[in-house]
Structure formats: C-alpha cells, structure tokens
Write an enzyme that holds these catalytic residues in place. Structure first.
Site, mmCIF file in Angstrom:
data_model
loop_
_atom_site.group_PDB
_atom_site.id
_atom_site.type_symbol
_atom_site.label_atom_id
_atom_site.label_comp_id
_atom_site.label_asym_id
_atom_site.label_seq_id
_atom_site.Cartn_x
_atom_site.Cartn_y
_atom_site.Cartn_z
ATOM 1 N N ARG A 194 14.718 5.276 -1.600
ATOM 2 C CA ARG A 194 14.008 5.856 -2.733
ATOM 3 C C ARG A 194 13.966 7.376 -2.568
ATOM 4 O O ARG A 194 13.460 7.883 -1.567
ATOM 5 C CB ARG A 194 12.573 5.311 -2.800
ATOM 6 C CG ARG A 194 11.789 5.917 -3.939
ATOM 7 C CD ARG A 194 10.370 5.376 -4.068
ATOM 8 N NE ARG A 194 9.710 6.119 -5.120
ATOM 9 C CZ ARG A 194 8.472 6.592 -5.075
ATOM 10 N NH1 ARG A 194 7.708 6.363 -4.035
ATOM 11 N NH2 ARG A 194 7.990 7.284 -6.073
ATOM 12 N N HIS A 209 8.813 13.687 -9.184
ATOM 13 C CA HIS A 209 7.921 13.656 -8.016
ATOM 14 C C HIS A 209 7.376 15.077 -7.829
ATOM 15 O O HIS A 209 7.587 15.707 -6.805
ATOM 16 C CB HIS A 209 8.680 13.144 -6.793
ATOM 17 C CG HIS A 209 7.786 12.609 -5.700
ATOM 18 N ND1 HIS A 209 7.923 11.342 -5.174
ATOM 19 C CD2 HIS A 209 6.738 13.167 -5.043
ATOM 20 C CE1 HIS A 209 7.010 11.148 -4.237
ATOM 21 N NE2 HIS A 209 6.280 12.236 -4.135
ATOM 22 N N ASN A 240 1.840 2.567 -4.578
ATOM 23 C CA ASN A 240 1.746 3.376 -3.361
ATOM 24 C C ASN A 240 0.380 3.111 -2.746
ATOM 25 O O ASN A 240 -0.642 3.297 -3.409
ATOM 26 C CB ASN A 240 1.845 4.875 -3.674
ATOM 27 C CG ASN A 240 3.205 5.270 -4.224
ATOM 28 O OD1 ASN A 240 4.100 4.430 -4.377
ATOM 29 N ND2 ASN A 240 3.369 6.546 -4.514
ATOM 30 N N TYR A 275 -2.075 3.749 0.756
ATOM 31 C CA TYR A 275 -2.305 4.365 2.062
ATOM 32 C C TYR A 275 -3.665 4.031 2.667
ATOM 33 O O TYR A 275 -3.782 3.839 3.855
ATOM 34 C CB TYR A 275 -2.185 5.899 1.971
ATOM 35 C CG TYR A 275 -0.765 6.377 1.751
ATOM 36 C CD1 TYR A 275 0.088 6.575 2.824
ATOM 37 C CD2 TYR A 275 -0.291 6.616 0.464
ATOM 38 C CE1 TYR A 275 1.393 6.997 2.634
ATOM 39 C CE2 TYR A 275 1.021 7.044 0.266
ATOM 40 C CZ TYR A 275 1.854 7.236 1.350
ATOM 41 O OH TYR A 275 3.144 7.653 1.154
ATOM 42 N N GLU A 329 5.414 3.115 -1.695
ATOM 43 C CA GLU A 329 5.086 3.990 -0.565
ATOM 44 C C GLU A 329 3.995 3.343 0.268
ATOM 45 O O GLU A 329 3.076 2.726 -0.274
ATOM 46 C CB GLU A 329 4.536 5.353 -1.030
ATOM 47 C CG GLU A 329 5.563 6.315 -1.533
ATOM 48 C CD GLU A 329 4.957 7.646 -1.963
ATOM 49 O OE1 GLU A 329 3.939 8.077 -1.388
ATOM 50 O OE2 GLU A 329 5.513 8.252 -2.889
#
Ligand SMILES: *[C@@H]1O[C@H](CO)[C@@H](O)[C@H](O)[C@H]1NC(C)=O
Ligand SMILES: *[C@@H]1O[C@H](CO)[C@@H](O)[C@H](O)[C@H]1NC(C)=O
Ligand SMILES: *[C@@H]1O[C@H](CO)[C@@H](O)[C@H](O)[C@H]1NC(C)=O
Length: 499
Positions: free
Chosen positions: A94, A139, A324, A326, A395
């Site tokens: 990616r 991005h 994504n 985290y 991600e």
C-alpha cells in the site's frame, strides 16, 4: 485453500489450526505514503505540497526540526522498496500517489511526464514480483496551490479531487485493482483545524473541521462514482476510503451516553454518511451540533447540512471497509471540578475524560498506547453500527524510539493484533480479508519527524542512499505470511537466548 490448510496442519497441532490460522484468501501487506518516503520534493516539474510549504516555513513545528525533502529517497530507491515487499512475501504493497508530483498545476490541466513514469515504474515493478499495488489517492500532501484557494474548507475541492482521481484511474486503473480515495479524514479535518499541528497549520476549530468533513466526503463520493461508472466495467477494481478509529469504551455503564457521543462526533461523522443504511450525519451528532451552535450564538449549525441529493451521493460509496487501528481509550464523564484542556475538541472534552486502558502497554509517541483487544472491539463496533462489512486493516503498527534490529516488542505487537483479527474471524464471524502493517520501513512521521520508528526495515537516514536493513520483525512477518499462523515462539525463544 486446500494447500494452505495442509501447510497449517504441518506447522500447527491439528487442534490449534482452526483458531490459529488465516483463511487462504486472507491477504497480507505493508503500507507507506508518498510524503513520508519519496523525498525529491523539488525534482522535475513537481509542485510543492502543503507539507513542503508548512515545513519550510515553520520548521519548529516538527519535533526534531527535520523534513521530508529526502525522507527514504524512495523516488530514487523504489526498486529496493519492491525488493523488500518481495522478500517479505507481501500480497499487497500500500502506497500513495503524490498529487503535486502527478499534477503540478493541481488541476488536471497538465500531467507530469516524470511523475507519471515514477508510478508506472513502481506499479509495474511490484506486479512483476507478484505484489498487488493498493493505491491511496490522497495521503495528506495537497498541492499548495489548492490550499491557497481554501483547501478542504472550499467545497470546490471535491470537484478538483474528482478530476485528479479520474486522471489516476485512467493512467493506472488497468493494473491497480484496489483503491483508497482518502486516508484518515479525521486527521485531515480535525487534527488540522482543531489546533493546527498538521499542515496547513490552520487553527480554526469553529467551522474548519466541519466544512472540511463535508468536502472530504463529497470528494470521496465523486471519485467513487467516477470509478464506478467509467472504470469498474473495464477493470473490475474496488474503491473505498480508509478511516482511523480509536476505540472508545465506556468506563462504567453511567459513561455509555457520553462515550457514544464521542464515537459519533469523532468517527460516526465520517462513517455514518458512507456506510450506514440511511446515510447522512449521525442523528445524535446533529442534535449535539445544533445545541452547541445555538449556545455559541451561531445562526445555524456549525455542521453543514447535507441535502437529500448529497446524502444519496455519499451513501454506499464503498466496495470494502478500510480500517486504520492503533490505540484505544476508556471514556468517562468529567467530574464537576475536572476540565480537560489537553485536546482541542474542548466542547466534548470538557464533559468527557479519556484514559489509557489499564491493560494497555506504553506507546511511543505517548498517544500510541497498545491495546490489541481494542481492534476486535472496533471491528465489532463497526459491524454493529453499519452492518456486516468486508474489512481490511489498512494500517496497524508499532513505533519505538529505539533503532534496534532485534525488535521483539514489535513482534509481540503484531502477534497480539493478528490474534485479535483471528478471534474476530473465527469467534465473531467478521469478514476480514486483509491486514497491512504500518510501515514497510522507518519513515518521516509527520510532526514527530524521524524519531519514532515504525518499520519492519530500519532506514539509515544518515546514509546518502538511505540503506534499508531488515529487523527481526520482518522475518517474523514473512513467517506469518508463509505459515498463515501467528506463533512467534521461534522468534521469542531467540529473544530469550540473546537477552
Ligand atoms: C531542492 O531542495 C534542496 C533542499 O532539500 C536544495 O538543496 C536544492 O537546491 C533544491 N533543488 C532545486 C532544483 O531547487
Ligand atoms: C475533584 O473532586 C474529587 C471528588 O469528587 C476529588 O477526589 C478530586 O481530588 C478533585 N480534583 C481536583 C483537581 O480538585
Ligand atoms: C485486562 O487483563 C486481564 C488479565 O489478562 C483480563 O482479565 C481483563 O479482562 C482485561 N481487561 C480489559 C478491560 O481488557
């Protein structure tokens, strides 16, 4: 499918396989983005992006006063990036396309010959090695010229983005089958306008984040429809958007209402218009924004309205769900004597307090505390709110300020998060078709500069050629990809030997 199953049997005890193995259709990848790796900010006819402009005019905004002028030098070293993807055995790589590199005028009036060639080379090189490109259109490196015209606060931006998307689809759509229009709108809108840490550094929390939210959603939707009408019949690819979700869990039952509002404000604002059956803003968010807008003396809601036509244009513009993930936070109501001024979303935050999960492990930078269970919780929150989705984790990654090649903590991080994905698939019945680790290699981490290391590969930023060296985690990850199981014993025992 059969072959992978047999492989699992060879590697795992029979009783462990069902739980511990990834389905044969599951894809593994690694992610990067253009500004964070490419460098060559001023070569050929490339125009400056908002990050080039921001960093060159306000270098003190970056922790280590560094910039992305050279970064990983991937503009010149992309063959090494392809080699790493190949060595890992990735299904997907990616990366993102730099808008001002491809369209130096911002508009589709001119396509850069060199910019076009660079992405042609990268895509063709990956395909030659059997690695599928998963391409992000945006991005965060907006052409500065478009920022001068108002950037994402200007509704016309959605047209210019759609024109750009059309060009990219027409150039690479024959070879790229998976597309992300926009990465992490919450960072583009909220993290920018709420206090201005990111480019373009505009601190305007009253209307900025909300004008931006609507424009980003309209931009995504227009690009989606262009692909759907013009390119999907030819190329049969898939398009979606990638959202970052921090899992917010209520600390006690009494904190559920405020937690839900935090979720709708922070993430529902971006997800509900696209992924819900009814479309439009989340109803509780509309009520909240009406109330605080009236209290602040605004004649109308600070959240722009969506017309019926706009709701329909945005609703359902996805072929999969890009997530994504985290970190997570516990949310509780603020006590009367408590205020939280830490974050810019003061209105909500003066009513809610965010805490790291007691079980989470320390992160670096500090906000990235690791709470793997939060990934499974997020997936279930998405399914509960928007129905069954085809999810790809676009991600997820571990950062450290240690340069160490023996990165056992990264291995543990990946193993624990992949375990949660396996539990989601096998216990909860979630449809998850892939996982992309952030990041393939160390790179420029925005306002934190080069201090945090996210990479499976270490990059020597003092070396002219930005030498890449594999960390132990890269061996672990390629073992996961081959064996389709997460067991890190082989690697952890190595760690015990050396420690
Ligand atoms: C490009 O930028 C670098 C600094 O990153 C500078 O040294 C160099 O002179 C610039 N090149 C051109 C052609 O402007
Ligand atoms: C706020 O009140 C609680 C009790 O309700 C007390 O424990 C706490 O110490 C107070 N905090 C401050 C900052 O005064
Ligand atoms: C924290 O960890 C303990 C022990 O592993 C576990 O029993 C508990 O459910 C965890 N709590 C949360 C909120 O994840």
């Amino acid at each position: 499918m059969f072959a992978a199953y047999v492989l699992c049997l060879l590697i795992q005890p029979i009783w462990g396989c069902h739980e511990m193995c990834f389905p044969s259709s599951f894809k593994f990848g690694a992610s990067t983005s253009s500004y964070q790796i490419e460098g060559s900010w001023n070569v050929s006819d490339k125009a400056p992006s908002i990050w080039d402009h921001f960093i060159h005019t306000q270098p003190h905004k970056i922790e280590d006063y560094s910039n992305g002028d050279v970064a990983c030098d991937s503009y010149n070293q992309y063959l090494k990036d392809i080699e790493m993807a190949d060595h890992l055995g990735l299904d997907y790589y990616r990366f993102s396309i730099s808008w001002p590199r491809l369209l130096p005028e911002g508009f589709c009036t001119k396509i850069s010959k060199d910019g076009k060639q660079y992405y042609d080379n990268l895509i063709n090189g990956l395909l030659k090695k059997g690695v599928q490109p998963l391409v992000t259109l945006y991005h965060w490196d907006l052409p500065q010229k478009l920022q001068d015209l108002g950037g994402w606060a200007n509704p016309e931006m959605s047209e210019w983005f759609a024109d750009y998307a059309d060009v990219v689809f027409s150039l690479y759509g024959d070879r790229v089958k998976l597309w992300i229009t926009i990465n992490e709108p919450v960072l583009i809108c909220d993290f920018t306008y709420n206090s201005g840490p990111h480019a373009p550094g505009i601190d305007e929390p009253e209307l900025g984040p909300y004008l931006c939210t609507k424009t980003v959603l309209m931009a995504h939707a227009k690009a989606y429809h262009i692909y759907n009408k013009k390119y999907k019949p030819l190329y049969k690819g898939k398009v979606s958007i990638a959202n970052n979700v921090v899992y917010f869990g209520a600390k006690t039952d009494d904190d559920k209402e405020i937690t839900d509002l935090c979720n709708q404000y922070s993430y529902g604002r971006y997800l509900h218009p696209v992924f819900s059956k009814r479309g439009g803003w989340p109803p509780s968010l509309v009520m909240f924004m009406n109330k605080i807008s009236a209290e602040g003396g605004h004649p109308r809601s600070r959240l722009p309205s969506l017309s019926k036509r706009e709701i329909e244009l945005i609703r359902g513009t996805y072929d999969f769900f890009g997530l994504n993930y985290y970190t997570s936070r516990l949310v509780r109501k603020a006590r009367a004597n408590e205020t939280s001024e830490k974050s810019p979303r003061k209105l909500l935050e003066s009513r809610a307090i965010f805490e790291h999960y007691p079980n989470s492990t320390e992160g670096y930078p500090e906000p990235f505390s690791s709470y793997p269970e939060g990934l499974r919780n997020t997936i279930n929150w998405v399914r509960k709110n928007y129905g069954e989705q085809n999810i790809i984790i676009t991600e997820n990654g571990y950062s450290s300020f240690e340069d160490d090649l023996n990165d056992y903590k990264r291995i543990a991080y990946i193993e624990k998060h992949l375990e949660q994905i396996l539990l989601s698939i096998h216990e909860d019945g979630a449809k998850i078709f892939g996982y992309c680790y952030w990041s393939l290699m160390d790179n420029f981490e925005w306002t934190s500069g080069y201090t945090p290391k996210f990479g499976l590969y270490k990059v020597d930023f003092t070396d002219k050629n930005r030498k890449r060296t594999p960390r132990i985690s890269s061996q672990y990850y390629s073992h996961v990809i081959k064996s389709r199981s997460i067991d890190s014993k082989k690697f952890i025992s190595k760690s015990e030997d050396t420690l």
